[in-house]
Design an enzyme around this catalytic site. Structure first.
Site, PDB file in Angstrom:
ATOM      1  CD  GLU A 163      -2.705   1.129   2.593  1.00 18.80           C
ATOM      2  OE1 GLU A 163      -3.603   1.986   2.716  1.00 18.80           O
ATOM      3  OE2 GLU A 163      -2.517   0.215   3.425  1.00 18.80           O
ATOM      4  CD  GLU A 214      -7.790   1.616   5.802  1.00 28.73           C
ATOM      5  OE1 GLU A 214      -7.193   0.657   6.310  1.00 28.73           O
ATOM      6  OE2 GLU A 214      -7.279   2.345   4.920  1.00 28.73           O
TER       7      GLU A 214
END
Length: 272
Positions: free
Chosen positions: A154, A255
């Site tokens: 990520e 998220e």
């Protein structure tokens, strides 16, 4: 907006007003059948068996599917941004966690593992940290492969993570390619977090077009504020449409910070 079936709820940022073991059922009560988690025990890369069993039971009893799990990443949320590039104890903790996390995930049918890179630290050169990181990502990719899974890498964002070197889509994808080249497994993928990329000022449409084929997971939050879609300026109808057009048909992780009214009240955007 697309169906809620497309989404998986990150129960490490949503439903945190509840104890960990109550969050899977809360997600189910809110209409979701999938959750993802950061590594839940920030001080224990290898927790007690009873803790693992209790969380597994909570997920199974709620009838939700665990779709993603972070490997150990230090204090998250908190000052840390991962552990795998940090020499010494944190690297050792990351390695100790790999089999534990992979076995736990496999027991729940979860096959996606996020490995957060970590901050630059004093006492080690960038080259030393990068070499260690590649070593640990190769180990993580092999562990993920052992349980039939993928390793996710990520990109975070520079304003909120100024000590983390992995703060752009090209940087993260370059590392994905390095890991795949080193292992020959081709199971490393880009985790495209549209909030982080937006905070970096990246061209989201361009990132989607360029990197969708190398993307293993997408996460969303609006910007500014990291709240639910509709609380900021990002056009998620357009962005998800672009993901579809580019061939990404995987899950999208929610998220985001739920806001003052609590997590259950933060999903109104889905019905609009």
């Amino acid at each position: 907006m697309v169906s809620s079936d497309r989404f998986t709820v990150n129960a490490s940022i949503l439903f945190t007003e509840l104890p960990l073991l109550e969050r899977p059922a809360a997600a189910a009560a809110a209409g979701f059948d999938k959750i993802e988690l950061w590594w839940p025990w920030v001080d224990a890369p290898v927790p007690e068996r009873a803790q693992l069993d209790a969380l597994r039971s909570a997920i199974e009893d709620a009838g939700v599917q665990l779709t993603g799990l972070n490997f150990y990443a230090g204090q998250l949320p908190g000052p840390d941004r991962g552990a795998l590039s940090l020499p010494g104890q944190e690297s050792e903790r990351f390695r100790a966690n790999l089999k534990v996390a992979a076995d736990f995930a496999r027991s729940l049918g979860c096959k996606a593992f996020n490995a957060l890179y970590g901050n630059r630290v004093e006492g080690a050169t960038e080259q030393e940290q990068d070499e260690l990181a590649l070593e640990n990502l190769v180990l993580a990719a092999r562990e993920a492969d052992r349980v039939g899974g993928v390793l996710l890498i990520e990109a975070l964002n520079a304003p909120e993570s100024p000590k983390c070197p992995l703060v752009s889509a090209p940087k993260a994808v370059e590392l994905v390619d390095k890991v795949n080249e080193a292992t020959g497994l081709d199971n490393a993928r880009f985790l495209m977090d549209l909030y982080h990329l937006s905070m970096n000022g990246e061209d989201l449409a361009g990132v989607i077009e360029r990197y969708a084929a190398k993307t293993g997971h997408v996460q969303i939050a609006d910007n500014p504020g990291r709240g639910a879609p509709g609380t900021g300026s990002l056009d998620f109808d357009d962005l998800i449409g672009r993901l579809d057009k580019a061939g990404y048909d995987g899950l999208i992780g929610l998220e985001y910070k739920p806001g003052d009214n609590g997590s259950a009240a933060s999903f109104g955007w889905l019905s609009k």
